[in-house]
Design a protein around this motif. Structure first.
Motif, mmCIF file in Angstrom:
data_model
loop_
_atom_site.group_PDB
_atom_site.id
_atom_site.type_symbol
_atom_site.label_atom_id
_atom_site.label_comp_id
_atom_site.label_asym_id
_atom_site.label_seq_id
_atom_site.Cartn_x
_atom_site.Cartn_y
_atom_site.Cartn_z
ATOM 1 N N SER A 71 0.852 -1.186 0.000
ATOM 2 C CA SER A 71 0.000 0.000 0.000
ATOM 3 C C SER A 71 0.891 1.240 0.000
ATOM 4 O O SER A 71 1.912 1.268 0.694
ATOM 5 N N PRO A 72 0.538 2.267 -0.774
ATOM 6 C CA PRO A 72 1.360 3.478 -0.800
ATOM 7 C C PRO A 72 1.288 4.285 0.493
ATOM 8 O O PRO A 72 2.134 5.152 0.725
ATOM 9 N N THR A 73 0.284 4.006 1.338
ATOM 10 C CA THR A 73 0.194 4.709 2.614
ATOM 11 C C THR A 73 0.049 3.693 3.743
ATOM 12 O O THR A 73 -0.473 2.598 3.561
ATOM 13 N N GLY A 81 -1.919 5.514 15.067
ATOM 14 C CA GLY A 81 -2.490 4.455 14.249
ATOM 15 C C GLY A 81 -3.703 4.867 13.445
ATOM 16 O O GLY A 81 -4.357 4.021 12.830
ATOM 17 N N ASN A 82 -4.005 6.167 13.400
ATOM 18 C CA ASN A 82 -5.191 6.623 12.678
ATOM 19 C C ASN A 82 -4.872 7.526 11.493
ATOM 20 O O ASN A 82 -5.719 7.740 10.638
ATOM 21 N N THR A 83 -3.671 8.069 11.450
ATOM 22 C CA THR A 83 -3.274 8.990 10.387
ATOM 23 C C THR A 83 -2.425 8.259 9.356
ATOM 24 O O THR A 83 -1.490 7.539 9.708
ATOM 25 N N ARG A 84 -2.756 8.431 8.099
ATOM 26 C CA ARG A 84 -2.003 7.770 7.027
ATOM 27 C C ARG A 84 -0.876 8.671 6.519
ATOM 28 O O ARG A 84 -1.055 9.871 6.336
ATOM 29 N N MET A 85 0.293 8.048 6.307
ATOM 30 C CA MET A 85 1.437 8.729 5.730
ATOM 31 C C MET A 85 1.994 7.852 4.616
ATOM 32 O O MET A 85 1.720 6.642 4.547
#
Length: 227
Positions: A71-73, A81-85
């Motif tokens: 996955s790219p993020t 654990g809730n914010t995508r980077m």
């Protein structure tokens, strides 16, 4: 898609049989682990000169996180654990190639029935993790005092206070007590879990350590041998 093959040159023996409880980064907790070379690489000449270095780079495989897809993020634990980077902006194990990089302190070498082994301090690897390569750490090029840590900078590690009764501490081998307390102080829980009533279990050095966390206080509830 082009692929390459890599050889496992060694495996690490550590006090962490499972992923839960492993320090989030190398060098945080001074737990000593052993690097045992695979038979083909048990050649002392390959280690000639390594004793002159204080630290080493370990290149290894996230053997418990190998996936066919990617996955790219990802969701970094440091951000709850809730914010995508972006995956390439993190050290997540879920990568196109499941490769990890750790800086460890070389504390000794021993001759054993399995050849010469390396004793290293500060590894963040699960027991049995395959090592793909070992390189010397060069302080004049590998250290960058002016480096910027991206989104990780504001999220500093806050150590917990660890409370363990003398009776429970007696169940821990004396040479493992300091390391265990440091592992617990760095909060093994996922960043998004904050239930003060929940009892967590962490496998460490042949023991099952059960604990609760309320605010900044971690209380050890039980220590049981798993050997």
């Amino acid at each position: 898609m082009e692929t390459i093959q890599m050889k496992v040159i060694a495996r690490i023996r550590s006090d962490f049989p499972t992923k839960f409880g492993i320090p989030r980064q190398s060098g945080i907790v001074p737990v000593v682990s052993t690097i045992v070379f695979e038979p083909e690489y048990r050649v002392d000449e390959a280690l000639r000169g390594i004793e002159g270095y204080s630290h080493l780079w370990l290149i290894w495989e996230f053997s418990q996180a190998v996936r066919e897809d990617w996955s790219p993020t990802v969701r970094p634990p440091r951000l709850g654990g809730n914010t995508r980077m972006g995956v390439f902006a993190t050290r997540s194990p879920f990568r196109p190639n499941s490769i990890g990089l750790s800086s460890v302190k070389l504390v000794g070498m021993e001759k054993t029935e399995e050849g010469t082994v390396l004793l290293v301090e500060g590894a963040d690897l699960c027991d049995g993790t395959p090592i793909l390569d070992i390189k010397p750490y060069l302080p004049f090029t590998d250290s960058h005092p002016d480096a910027v840590g991206g989104f990780s900078d504001p999220v500093r590690e806050k150590e917990l206070r660890v409370e363990i009764s003398p009776e429970l501490l007696e169940k821990v081998p004396e040479n493992k007590r300091d390391a265990l307390q440091k592992v617990l102080a760095h909060d093994p829980r996922p960043s998004y879990q904050h239930d003060p009533e929940r009892v967590y279990g962490m496998a460490f050095a042949g023991m099952e350590v059960k604990f609760r966390v309320d605010g900044d206080l971690l209380t050890v509830a039980a220590v049981e041998s798993t050997d």
